[in-house]
Structure formats: C-alpha cells, structure tokens
Design an enzyme around this catalytic site. Sequence first.
Site, PDB file in Angstrom:
ATOM      1  N   GLU A  39     104.923  46.451 -24.129  1.00  0.00           N
ATOM      2  CA  GLU A  39     105.740  47.315 -23.268  1.00  0.00           C
ATOM      3  C   GLU A  39     107.040  46.555 -23.030  1.00  0.00           C
ATOM      4  OE1 GLU A  39     105.098  50.305 -22.286  1.00  0.00           O
ATOM      5  OE2 GLU A  39     102.944  50.508 -22.603  1.00  0.00           O
ATOM      6  N   CYS A  43     112.367  49.180 -16.392  1.00  0.00           N
ATOM      7  CA  CYS A  43     112.453  49.375 -17.847  1.00  0.00           C
ATOM      8  C   CYS A  43     112.934  50.792 -18.133  1.00  0.00           C
ATOM      9  CB  CYS A  43     111.103  49.124 -18.491  1.00  0.00           C
ATOM     10  SG  CYS A  43     109.766  50.006 -17.692  1.00  0.00           S
TER      11      CYS A  43
HETATM   12  P1  NAD Z   1     110.515  38.218 -19.944  1.00  0.00           P
HETATM   13  O1  NAD Z   1     110.333  38.633 -21.356  1.00  0.00           O
HETATM   14  O2  NAD Z   1     111.494  37.147 -19.644  1.00  0.00           O
HETATM   15  O3  NAD Z   1     109.116  37.705 -19.331  1.00  0.00           O
HETATM   16  C1  NAD Z   1     107.969  38.500 -19.334  1.00  0.00           C
HETATM   17  C2  NAD Z   1     106.733  37.617 -19.232  1.00  0.00           C
HETATM   18  O4  NAD Z   1     106.620  36.826 -20.417  1.00  0.00           O
HETATM   19  C3  NAD Z   1     106.749  36.634 -18.065  1.00  0.00           C
HETATM   20  O5  NAD Z   1     105.470  36.579 -17.498  1.00  0.00           O
HETATM   21  C4  NAD Z   1     107.109  35.325 -18.743  1.00  0.00           C
HETATM   22  O6  NAD Z   1     106.660  34.184 -18.049  1.00  0.00           O
HETATM   23  C5  NAD Z   1     106.389  35.476 -20.058  1.00  0.00           C
HETATM   24  N1  NAD Z   1     106.893  34.601 -21.133  1.00  0.00           N
HETATM   25  C6  NAD Z   1     108.129  34.059 -21.248  1.00  0.00           C
HETATM   26  N2  NAD Z   1     108.206  33.344 -22.395  1.00  0.00           N
HETATM   27  C7  NAD Z   1     107.009  33.456 -23.001  1.00  0.00           C
HETATM   28  C8  NAD Z   1     106.475  32.956 -24.224  1.00  0.00           C
HETATM   29  N3  NAD Z   1     107.207  32.196 -25.038  1.00  0.00           N
HETATM   30  N4  NAD Z   1     105.202  33.289 -24.551  1.00  0.00           N
HETATM   31  C9  NAD Z   1     104.468  34.078 -23.751  1.00  0.00           C
HETATM   32  N5  NAD Z   1     104.912  34.564 -22.579  1.00  0.00           N
HETATM   33  C10 NAD Z   1     106.171  34.261 -22.213  1.00  0.00           C
HETATM   34  O7  NAD Z   1     110.845  39.551 -19.120  1.00  0.00           O
HETATM   35  P2  NAD Z   1     111.296  39.713 -17.595  1.00  0.00           P
HETATM   36  O8  NAD Z   1     112.691  39.261 -17.430  1.00  0.00           O
HETATM   37  O9  NAD Z   1     110.242  39.169 -16.687  1.00  0.00           O
HETATM   38  O10 NAD Z   1     111.207  41.315 -17.428  1.00  0.00           O
HETATM   39  C11 NAD Z   1     112.236  42.186 -17.727  1.00  0.00           C
HETATM   40  C12 NAD Z   1     112.015  42.854 -19.065  1.00  0.00           C
HETATM   41  O11 NAD Z   1     110.744  43.497 -19.098  1.00  0.00           O
HETATM   42  C13 NAD Z   1     113.021  43.949 -19.335  1.00  0.00           C
HETATM   43  O12 NAD Z   1     113.423  43.894 -20.690  1.00  0.00           O
HETATM   44  C14 NAD Z   1     112.251  45.235 -19.053  1.00  0.00           C
HETATM   45  O13 NAD Z   1     112.743  46.369 -19.709  1.00  0.00           O
HETATM   46  C15 NAD Z   1     110.893  44.850 -19.547  1.00  0.00           C
HETATM   47  N6  NAD Z   1     109.855  45.691 -18.957  1.00  0.00           N
HETATM   48  C16 NAD Z   1     109.280  46.654 -19.740  1.00  0.00           C
HETATM   49  C17 NAD Z   1     108.339  47.512 -19.203  1.00  0.00           C
HETATM   50  C18 NAD Z   1     107.726  48.595 -20.036  1.00  0.00           C
HETATM   51  O14 NAD Z   1     106.733  49.165 -19.600  1.00  0.00           O
HETATM   52  N7  NAD Z   1     108.251  48.906 -21.208  1.00  0.00           N
HETATM   53  C19 NAD Z   1     107.953  47.376 -17.856  1.00  0.00           C
HETATM   54  C20 NAD Z   1     108.540  46.372 -17.093  1.00  0.00           C
HETATM   55  C21 NAD Z   1     109.495  45.537 -17.659  1.00  0.00           C
END
Ligand code: NAD
Length: 508
Positions: A266, A300
């Site tokens: 997602e 999102c």
């Molecule tokens: P992010 O990608 O920075 O982090 C998301 C998660 O991934 C966090 O828990 C983070 O600690 C973890 N993470 C970071 N690096 C990692 C790695 N190398 N391996 C595994 N896990 C890792 O995203 P964010 O800034 O927390 O959230 C915002 C983003 O999420 C936006 O792009 C938004 O659109 C998206 N989002 C999408 C949905 C959806 O349903 N499509 C819902 C909510 C947020």
Amino acid sequence: MVFARKEHEFLSEIGLSSRNLGCYVDGTWKANGPVVTSVNPANNQAIADVVEGSIEDYEEGMRACSEAAKIWMQVPAPKRGEIVRQIGDALRTKLQQLGRLVSLEMGKILPEGIGEVQEIIDMCDFSVGLSRQLNGSVIPSERPNHAMLEMWNPLGIVGVITAFNFPCAVVGWNACIALVCGNCVVWKGAPTTPLITIAMTRVVTGVLEKNNLPPAIFTSFCGGADIGQAVAKDTRISLVSFTGSSKVGQMVQQIVNQRFGKCLLELSGNNAIIVMDDADILLAVRAVMFAAVGTAGQRCTTCRRLLLHESIYQRVLDQLLDVYKQIKIGDPLGKGTLLGPLHTSESRKSFERGIEIIKSQGGKILTGGSVIESEGNFVQPTIVEISPNADVVKQELFAPVLYVMKFQNLQEAIEINNSVPQGLSSSIFTRKPEVIFKWIGPQGSDCGIVNVNIPTNGAEIGGAFGGEKATGGGREAGSDSWKQYMRRSTCTINYGNELPLAQGINFG
Ligand code: NAD
C-alpha cells in the site's frame, strides 16, 4: 513514571508512562535498542521516551510467535472472530484516549484521530462476520466418483509494517483480518509514532491475556528500518503487508520476492479530482477542501491534482481560494482546527524544498506557499497553478499542496488523471451517466479507488482499499481482501475404486 506536562496525563489511562519499553515479546514488555523521544508536532515538545527493539528482541519475539502460530491456527475461525469482537469492544472503551493520542503524536486533528480508531472498531465488526464466511467453493469434477473443493488455510505469520500518517488504522485493517484468518501478527509501527504502537498493542494483547491465549499471537516492535528489514527477510513470515512510500515499498518487495514470500503493498498516491462543466460546484469545492487540506495533506488519498473544465475553471478556483482563507490552522487538539502541523520538522523542510522546485518548473503560487513561523511544523495550505506535464506534478509531495490545471474534454481529463506513476484514488464531479460509466469503465480512471461526487479520501472499510501501478497493487480491508491472508488448496478427492485421469488421458 509521571508525565512532565499535565495535558499528557491522560496517556496513563492507556498504559503509557514517561518512559516505555517498545516491544511486546511473548507476553512481556521489553526492549534493548536505542531510546527515542516521541514529540508533539504542534510544538516539538517531548511527550515521552520509548526504548526501541533490538534485533535480539526481534528474534526472541519471532520464536514465541512461531510457537503461538501452531496453536492459533487450530482455533476454529468463529472462535477467533469472538476474540476480534472483544478487541473491538476493548477499543470502544478507550476510543477517546486513543484518538487523542493519535492527534497528539501524529498531528492530525482530533476528529480524524478518533475517526482513525473508529475505523479499527469497524474493521473488528466486519471481521467478526467474516470469521463465519471464509468460504471455499465446491467445484464439479470431470471424473466419476471424484469431488473437488477449495480449502482456505491460515498462512501462519503475517508481518505488518506501517507508516506514520495512519499509525494505527492500517494495523487494524491488516490485523483484524489476519487474526480471523488464523494468522499471528507481527507489527512494526512507524518510528515516529511509537506511543500509538504501544497503546494499541496493549489493547489487543489485553484481550488475548484475558482469554488465556498465547500472548505472542500479537507481537509488536517499535523500531526503524533495521526491524523492517528483518521482517522482510524473515522466512517465517509468509506475508509481509507493507504500507509506506513507493521507494521503500519497492525495496521491501524485492527482498520478500527473493525468498518467495508474499507481499501486500500500500504505497504512495497522487490523486486527482476532476470537475466537469455540469458539476455541482458547491459540492465539489467542499470535497476538494477536505481532500486537499485534511490531515494536512498527509493522507495517501489526499487530493494533489485538481482538474477543472475550462468553462468553470475560474469560478471553482475563486470559490476555493475564498474557502482556503477561512481554514483555521492551529493545535490539532483545539476545537474547530481544520489544519494541524506536518508530522516532523523534516516534512516541513521537504515542503519548503517542494515549493522551490514547483516555482522552478513554472508553478504559480495562488495562495500559501510558505511555512508558518511557530514552534510546530505548520505550513500554509497551498494552491498552485501548473502544467500537468511538469515533473514535480508526477511526484507525491506529502503536504497540503494542491496543483490546479485546466482541461477541455473528458478524454483529456482522464489522460491527465492517468498520466502519473501512482494509481491510488481518483474522483469525478458530474451528473451525467455517460460520463460516470466511462470514468469507471475500461478506458476511465486507472486507479484502485474510483469515486463519483465524493472526495478522493475517506474510504469505507467495506470495500477493498488499495491502488495500482506505483501504489503497489495491494488490497486491504473489505470485500475479498481476506483471501490474501490465507493459502488456497484445491483438493480433489477420489471416493471410487477406479483411477480415471483428467483430460481423458489413458496411462498404462
Ligand atoms: P516510509 O516508506 O518512510 O516508511 C514506512 C515504514 O517503512 C516505516 O515503518 C519505516 O520504519 C519502514 N521502513 C523504512 N525503511 C525500511 C526498510 N529499508 N525496510 C523495511 N522497512 C522500512 O513511509 P512514511 O513516510 O512513514 O509514510 C508516508 C508514505 O506512506 C506516503 O508515500 C503515503 O502515500 C504512504 N501511505 C500509503 C498508504 C496506502 O494505503 N496506499 C497508506 C498510508 C501511507
């Protein structure tokens, strides 16, 4: 330990203190990783400290979780549903406090914070019913005295990695369904919302404890990329459900694919609202305001692109600019606030960088465009006139920045809608049936969420939620999303004494 500030005292009602251990491992709170401080985005003051998990904590938690999985998958599905029903009831008793914490720690306004917790309660209700409907098919066999049927069995362990902007609703979408499907859940919450991870875990595991179930059925870790990587690599985790940016999601998917695990993604959105010449403009303006400014543009499903028919372009824009002047910006916990802060000071900086890039690519700022001088991470709600072809329009800037653009006909509007890498949500405002059905049909919107006369955000849990292309293709919450949390066996049973082969093959 008591809280330094009186307004944080309510957190003790949901099991938090000024220093918290961030891992729930086999029924015990422990943690041996670094200490982080959770801060309030509205003033950047400390709320409480959290000790994050180490890789050793992770390993210990996973060992217990693997054992718990053997027990939980044998509990009949409707009985698992009863546990999820109790989780819903436990959440109801803490709705206000949890909603307040979401608002305090993430920075979204209080009604949205409470709404986020309510969404999990709704997911619990949905999943209780689902626990009696995990049905497979009985399929006619072409062979005499043979029966063919589908069995749906649990996967074992589902890993859930979540983003900061929906710090608990997303674990609700995943965990409620994963649990009734007979899986254990391992959750790694977002690193900047650890208090929500802990408080939610306390509610869920309180129910497990009360029912004398193995506590490791729900295992959770506060931590960052190292724990996320461990989840991605872990062959004990059959399905990794990842919510976050497209960039990190793609990395996670590659790791999970390498070990032939399943991945549910997602990821980022870049959502458009199209307003046709026959639209109810009042309705459209209200919807755009909620979709572009709600959660300070950090959903999102936030509307980032507004496509206006040339004949109503100026009228809609004038009304929108007028409405933007009335947006109350301030403390997300304050009464009447519509726009709270961005989540971190880094998000505020990326807004500033984004505005510079917008200007350098020909974007004209119609309102907003600046950060607001304060202790918190506040920025102005911004409207930009820009070409749909500008590179910056193709990216997701996670802030309340709305790009406005003009189109001449439906075909052009659909092409612009579909011209970005992401494919999460989309919406059109019109009363014409021929436009509506073109929009939702094969040559219409290419998104996972395709709306008419409502905003791009605020989805109901009954439908499957998710998007196409760089949004990752996953579907969560309602409809038949549950099938991703189970493995399907096609079972053919010969109850006769002959061995007829399919396709009429005669062998020996
Ligand atoms: P992010 O990608 O920075 O982090 C998301 C998660 O991934 C966090 O828990 C983070 O600690 C973890 N993470 C970071 N690096 C990692 C790695 N190398 N391996 C595994 N896990 C890792 O995203 P964010 O800034 O927390 O959230 C915002 C983003 O999420 C936006 O792009 C938004 O659109 C998206 N989002 C999408 C949905 C959806 O349903 N499509 C819902 C909510 C947020």
